[in-house]
Design a protein around this motif. Structure first.
Motif, PDB file in Angstrom:
ATOM      1  N   SER A 123       0.769  -1.210  -0.054  1.00  0.00           N
ATOM      2  CA  SER A 123       0.264   0.093   0.054  1.00  0.00           C
ATOM      3  C   SER A 123       0.628   1.304   0.001  1.00  0.00           C
ATOM      4  O   SER A 123       0.376   2.204  -0.376  1.00  0.00           O
ATOM      5  N   LEU A 124       2.021   1.374   0.577  1.00  0.00           N
ATOM      6  CA  LEU A 124       3.210   2.126   0.761  1.00  0.00           C
ATOM      7  C   LEU A 124       2.333   3.409   1.581  1.00  0.00           C
ATOM      8  O   LEU A 124       2.410   4.672   1.196  1.00  0.00           O
ATOM      9  N   GLU A 125       1.398   2.879   2.550  1.00  0.00           N
ATOM     10  CA  GLU A 125       1.022   3.781   3.452  1.00  0.00           C
ATOM     11  C   GLU A 125       2.214   4.681   4.212  1.00  0.00           C
ATOM     12  O   GLU A 125       3.218   4.252   4.253  1.00  0.00           O
ATOM     13  N   PRO A 126       1.857   5.884   4.838  1.00  0.00           N
ATOM     14  CA  PRO A 126       2.830   6.620   5.376  1.00  0.00           C
ATOM     15  C   PRO A 126       3.385   5.897   6.317  1.00  0.00           C
ATOM     16  O   PRO A 126       2.775   5.111   7.356  1.00  0.00           O
ATOM     17  N   ALA A 127       4.719   5.939   6.766  1.00  0.00           N
ATOM     18  CA  ALA A 127       5.442   4.993   7.686  1.00  0.00           C
ATOM     19  C   ALA A 127       5.570   5.694   8.935  1.00  0.00           C
ATOM     20  O   ALA A 127       5.993   6.814   8.957  1.00  0.00           O
ATOM     21  N   LEU A 128       5.342   4.985  10.138  1.00  0.00           N
ATOM     22  CA  LEU A 128       5.374   5.630  11.497  1.00  0.00           C
ATOM     23  C   LEU A 128       6.912   5.687  11.781  1.00  0.00           C
ATOM     24  O   LEU A 128       7.557   4.934  11.740  1.00  0.00           O
ATOM     25  N   PHE A 129       6.924   7.134  12.315  1.00  0.00           N
ATOM     26  CA  PHE A 129       8.189   7.428  13.034  1.00  0.00           C
ATOM     27  C   PHE A 129       8.135   8.203  14.417  1.00  0.00           C
ATOM     28  O   PHE A 129       7.321   8.884  14.528  1.00  0.00           O
ATOM     29  N   GLY A 130       8.747   7.347  15.206  1.00  0.00           N
ATOM     30  CA  GLY A 130       8.402   7.679  16.716  1.00  0.00           C
ATOM     31  C   GLY A 130       6.609   7.234  17.019  1.00  0.00           C
ATOM     32  O   GLY A 130       6.456   6.332  16.670  1.00  0.00           O
ATOM     33  N   LYS A 131       6.025   8.128  17.839  1.00  0.00           N
ATOM     34  CA  LYS A 131       4.690   8.064  18.115  1.00  0.00           C
ATOM     35  C   LYS A 131       3.700   8.517  17.423  1.00  0.00           C
ATOM     36  O   LYS A 131       2.720   8.093  17.147  1.00  0.00           O
ATOM     37  N   ASN A 132       4.192   9.646  16.833  1.00  0.00           N
ATOM     38  CA  ASN A 132       3.249  10.592  16.095  1.00  0.00           C
ATOM     39  C   ASN A 132       3.313  10.847  14.641  1.00  0.00           C
ATOM     40  O   ASN A 132       2.589  11.050  14.019  1.00  0.00           O
ATOM     41  N   ALA A 133       4.662  10.721  14.372  1.00  0.00           N
ATOM     42  CA  ALA A 133       5.062  11.216  12.534  1.00  0.00           C
ATOM     43  C   ALA A 133       4.735  10.056  11.717  1.00  0.00           C
ATOM     44  O   ALA A 133       5.109   8.838  12.061  1.00  0.00           O
ATOM     45  N   ARG A 134       4.146  10.281  10.826  1.00  0.00           N
ATOM     46  CA  ARG A 134       3.857   9.369   9.701  1.00  0.00           C
ATOM     47  C   ARG A 134       4.386   9.885   8.301  1.00  0.00           C
ATOM     48  O   ARG A 134       3.986  11.045   8.015  1.00  0.00           O
TER      49      ARG A 134
END
Length: 314
Positions: A123-134
């Motif tokens: 899907s290439l959905e936005p990837a999670l960085f830390g707790k809140n960033a995508r």
């Protein structure tokens, strides 16, 4: 890997650096479609279980392996290799690191850091960085080029007239890239694939991610191209534009100093607003923020801007 491809070049056919004496992995006719199995820029040094201690053991003599080279029949010095970027098949794994001594703000960030990414390869959905960033994803090949005319082994790290480590985010699917040919057969190679990167790649790494790349190689005879050029199939920032941007600037007589000031201010803004470690904000800027020269004519001062997409947090 690719049922419609004329050739498949496996990752074992990789090399470090550029050398026009390398034996081709394959000889192909112009117009051939080729699937390349590309390693990440660490050559497999990092994996899903890696930790920050692994940054110190990265061997810089074995970074940015590229798959190839490919000898294109009929290619001669003065021609251009026409590279149609058809498809990326991501792996779902990636990494971003702060490597001491490397990156735009190397003097400010002297300790190692590592973020290991897991993303949906389909899907290439936005990837999670830390707790809140995508982070929105846009796969591309960071290193793509031909062998130079100069004999001997040349580092793969700096970009060259014939391409190489260009790190241009818009060399994505649908783009057509033209590369100068300096040696018979062109000796084309590709690698250093990324799942996402900001323009500037300010900490020195993007979302470094192994993946397969499908390209069509053709020739433009006697093109006399001085430098790489490319054509995109449409807009290039739709994956980032939805919520607008936060923008910081650097103003002064030196573009490099201006770039550092603009990025440093964005790191401070993100760290303060989102309660992040500064080094995490720095890496996040590298994978999705864009450096731009906003003004270069009003001497003696120029303006460099850094755009951070608000969609990452909203």
């Amino acid at each position: 890997m690719c049922s419609n491809c004329d050739y498949t070049i496996h990752g074992r056919h990789h090399h470090f650096g550029w050398d026009n004496s390398f034996v081709p992995a394959e000889r192909v006719a112009p117009g051939s479609t080729i699937a390349f199995n590309c390693l990440d820029s660490s050559g497999g040094h990092f994996d899903a279980e890696s930790h920050v201690g692994d940054v110190a053991t990265l061997d810089f003599s074995k970074v940015n392996p590229v798959t190839g080279p490919i000898f294109v029949e009929g290619a001669e010095p003065g021609d251009a290799l026409k590279v149609t970027i058809e498809q990326f098949k991501p792996s779902g794994f990636g990494w971003t690191a702060n490597i001491p001594g490397f990156g735009l703000l190397a003097d400010d960030f002297q300790t190692p850091a590592l973020n290991v990414w897991k993303y949906d390869a389909s899907s290439l959905e936005p990837a999670l960085f830390g707790k809140n960033a995508r982070v929105p994803l846009k796969p591309f090949a960071g290193t793509i080029g031909n062998a130079p005319a100069e004999p001997g082994l040349h580092s793969v790290v700096p970009p060259r007239r014939v391409g190489g480590n260009l790190d241009i985010r818009d060399l994505a699917a649908g783009t057509v890239l033209y590369l100068p040919v300096e040696v018979a057969g062109a000796l084309f190679s590709v690698g250093d694939t990324h799942a996402a990167q900001g323009d500037g790649e300010v900490c020195g790494t993007a979302i470094e991610s192994p993946m397969d790349v499908v390209l069509k190689l053709d020739l433009v005879k006697d093109a006399r191209l001085k430098m790489p050029r490319f054509t995109t199939p449409g807009p290039v920032t739709r994956h980032l534009d939805a919520k607008g941007y936060e923008v910081t600037t650097g103003v002064g007589p030196d573009l490099m100093t201006g770039a550092k000031e603009a990025v440093s201010q964005m790191v401070d803004l993100l760290a303060g607003r989102y309660n992040m470690d500064a080094i995490e904000a720095y890496m996040l800027c590298s994978v999705c923020g864009d450096l731009r020269i906003s003004e270069i004519v009003d001497m003696p001062n120029w303006v460099v801007s850094f755009y951070f997409p608000r969609v990452v947090f909203e």
